[in-house]
Scaffold this motif. Sequence first.
Motif, PDB file in Angstrom:
ATOM      1  N   HIS A  48     -33.333 -79.831  39.324  1.00 51.06           N
ATOM      2  CA  HIS A  48     -33.577 -78.339  38.773  1.00 51.06           C
ATOM      3  C   HIS A  48     -34.650 -77.986  38.182  1.00 51.06           C
ATOM      4  CE1 HIS A  48     -32.307 -76.513  34.900  1.00 51.06           C
ATOM      5  NE2 HIS A  48     -33.509 -76.664  33.878  1.00 51.06           N
ATOM      6  N   HIS A  72     -40.634 -77.258  31.659  1.00 40.80           N
ATOM      7  CA  HIS A  72     -40.707 -76.522  30.269  1.00 40.80           C
ATOM      8  C   HIS A  72     -39.363 -77.407  29.923  1.00 40.80           C
ATOM      9  CE1 HIS A  72     -36.797 -75.741  33.204  1.00 40.80           C
ATOM     10  NE2 HIS A  72     -35.945 -75.818  32.386  1.00 40.80           N
ATOM     11  N   ASP A  73     -38.924 -78.821  30.171  1.00 39.57           N
ATOM     12  CA  ASP A  73     -38.091 -79.407  29.174  1.00 39.57           C
ATOM     13  C   ASP A  73     -38.634 -80.634  28.956  1.00 39.57           C
ATOM     14  OD1 ASP A  73     -35.406 -78.115  29.016  1.00 39.57           O
ATOM     15  OD2 ASP A  73     -34.685 -78.563  31.658  1.00 39.57           O
ATOM     16  N   ASP A 140     -34.437 -70.588  34.085  1.00 41.27           N
ATOM     17  CA  ASP A 140     -33.925 -71.854  33.282  1.00 41.27           C
ATOM     18  C   ASP A 140     -32.293 -71.455  33.639  1.00 41.27           C
ATOM     19  OD1 ASP A 140     -33.782 -74.491  32.349  1.00 41.27           O
ATOM     20  OD2 ASP A 140     -33.716 -73.451  30.009  1.00 41.27           O
ATOM     21  N   ASN A 144     -29.256 -73.242  35.008  1.00 37.96           N
ATOM     22  CA  ASN A 144     -28.409 -73.550  34.330  1.00 37.96           C
ATOM     23  C   ASN A 144     -26.680 -73.031  34.406  1.00 37.96           C
ATOM     24  OD1 ASN A 144     -29.704 -75.557  33.220  1.00 37.96           O
ATOM     25  ND2 ASN A 144     -29.961 -74.487  31.544  1.00 37.96           N
TER      26      ASN A 144
HETATM   27 MN    MN Z   1     -34.374 -76.438  31.423  1.00 33.43          MN
END
Ligand code: MN
Length: 501
Positions: A48, A72-73, A140, A144
Motif C-alpha cells: 500500500h 503516512h500510516d 492514499d 484504498n
Molecule cells: Mn493509507
Amino acid sequence: MATIEQIIDKFKKCHPLADAEIIEKAHQFAQKAHNGQKRKNNEPVLEHLLQTAYILAELKLDAASIAAGFLHDILEYTPVTLEEIKKNFGEEIASLIEGLTFIEKVKCLHKTGDRQMEHLRKILLAMAKDIRVILIKLADRVHNMKTLNALPEEKQKRLALETLEIYAPLAYRLGINWLRRELEDLAFPYVYPEEYLDLKKKVKDKYLEGEEYIKRITPLVKRILNERNIQVLRIDARAKHLYSLYQKLLRYNMDWQKIYDLVAIRIIVPNVENCYAVLGIVHKNWRPLIGRIKDYIAMPKPNGYQSLHTTVFCKGGKITEFQIRTPEMDNEATFGIAAHWYYKERGNNKNRKDISRFVGKELLSQKPKDKIIREIEWMKQLQEWQKEEFSSPEEFFNSLKIDFLRKRIFVFTPKGEVIDLPEGATPIDFAYHVHTELGDHCAGAKVDNKLTALDQPLENGQMVEIIVQKDKSPNRDWLKSVRTNLAKNRIKNWLKRHQNY
Ligand code: MN
C-alpha cells in the motif's frame, strides 16, 4: 506492483538534479516499522505504501511528499512517534505526516455530529496550510479505492460515497483531472452498482466506434493542418470517463443524442496562436454547431483549465468535438496544482529546505505569476469559507459541498474584476461576494446590460452590475434565491439586526 526502483526512477526523470536519498530512507524506515503487517486484502502494508508513493511520483511531486507517502500510516499503525519522525526526517516531513495522521483519525465524515464537524474543519485547516497534505491523502485514497473489495459492504459504500462527494471534487478543484477521473470511476460501481453495469454495457460499442472514427479522420486532420504549416505535436482520441458520462446523461434525461463529446479529438500544437489558427481551419472545413465554441484560453475555468473546444459536423456529417491546446495547457489539465511542485523543484534544488513553506518568498519568484495567484486564491477561499458560521452539521456539509467543492463559474464586475462563484449562484450571491453593503442594498441587477431577476442563476463569463438603492433592504424570500452560505449568513445577520427574523 510498484517497486522502490520504479519510484526512484520516476522521480529522477522529472527531478534530474534532486536528491532521492530521503525517499529510500523513508522506504527502509517504513519497511522496518510495518514489518509483518498485512491489510484486509492480505497484502503486506508495504505494498500500500509503495502504491501511494508511486502515485505521488506520477504526480511529479517533490521528494518530501514521496517520502511522506511511505510514512503516512506509521503513527497510526506502529509504535513510531512523531518525535522519531522529526529526528530522522526533519520538520517538513514530520509536519506532513502530522497533518495526514490527523485526517486519518476522522474515520467517518458521514456520521454527522458536532465533533465530526469540528474535526473536518480542522482537516481543512491543515490542508489549507500545506496543499501537499491533500495530494498525499488523494494518492492514499486512490489505492484504498483500488483495494476496496476486501472491506465489508457497508464500509465500501461509505468510503466510495465519501470519495465521490469530497475527494474527487477536491481533485477537481485543484485541477488534477486524472486523479479526479480515477477516483470517480473507482467509486462509481460501489455507489451506483446497477447504473454502472448498465452504462458500461451500453457504452462499450459506442466508445470503440468513436475511437475508430477519430483514428480514421486523424490523417485527414493532420494533412489539412500541415498544408497550412501548423506543426501538430500530438493528435489523439480522448474518451469521456464513465462517471462524468453518467452525470451528463442524468442532466440530459439519459438522451444519448445530446452527448457530443463521448470521444473527442484532441490536438496539441506549440503555442496559443496555433490554437486559434487550428480553430479557424477546423471551422473553415466543417460547420460548427451553434453555442458549442468554448474559449477556455481567454476565459480559463476557475480550476485553471485552458483549451479551445468546438463541436462540428465533421467528415460524413458526424458530430465531433475538437479540443485544441498547447503542451503546457495539457500538462496543467492533467496535473493542475500538483504541476507547480515540479516546477518548484526544477527551479531550485540547493535550497529545497528553504522553500518548503507553501507561499514562501522563494516560491513566489520561481513560479509563473498567474499560478501563484491561483494557489493563494484557493487557500484564501478555503480559509474564508471556514470562518463562516454554521448552525448545524448538515449545513456545514452542504456548504462544503455547494460553496466550496461544487463546480465554479467566473463572472465579472463592470470594472472587469473576476468573481468566482459556485454554479447556480444568483445576482444576490454576487452582490454579497463583492461587498456586504452591496448585498444589503441590492435593488436589482443587470446581467450583460440587461435587467435580470435577482433569483436568475448566473452563467460563466457574464458581466453583472448591481443596482443599489439606499432604502432597499434584504427580505426573507432572498434566503430562497441564494446559493452560497456566505450570502445566506449575511442576509440572516441583517434580518436579525433589524429584528424581523
Ligand atoms: Mn493509507
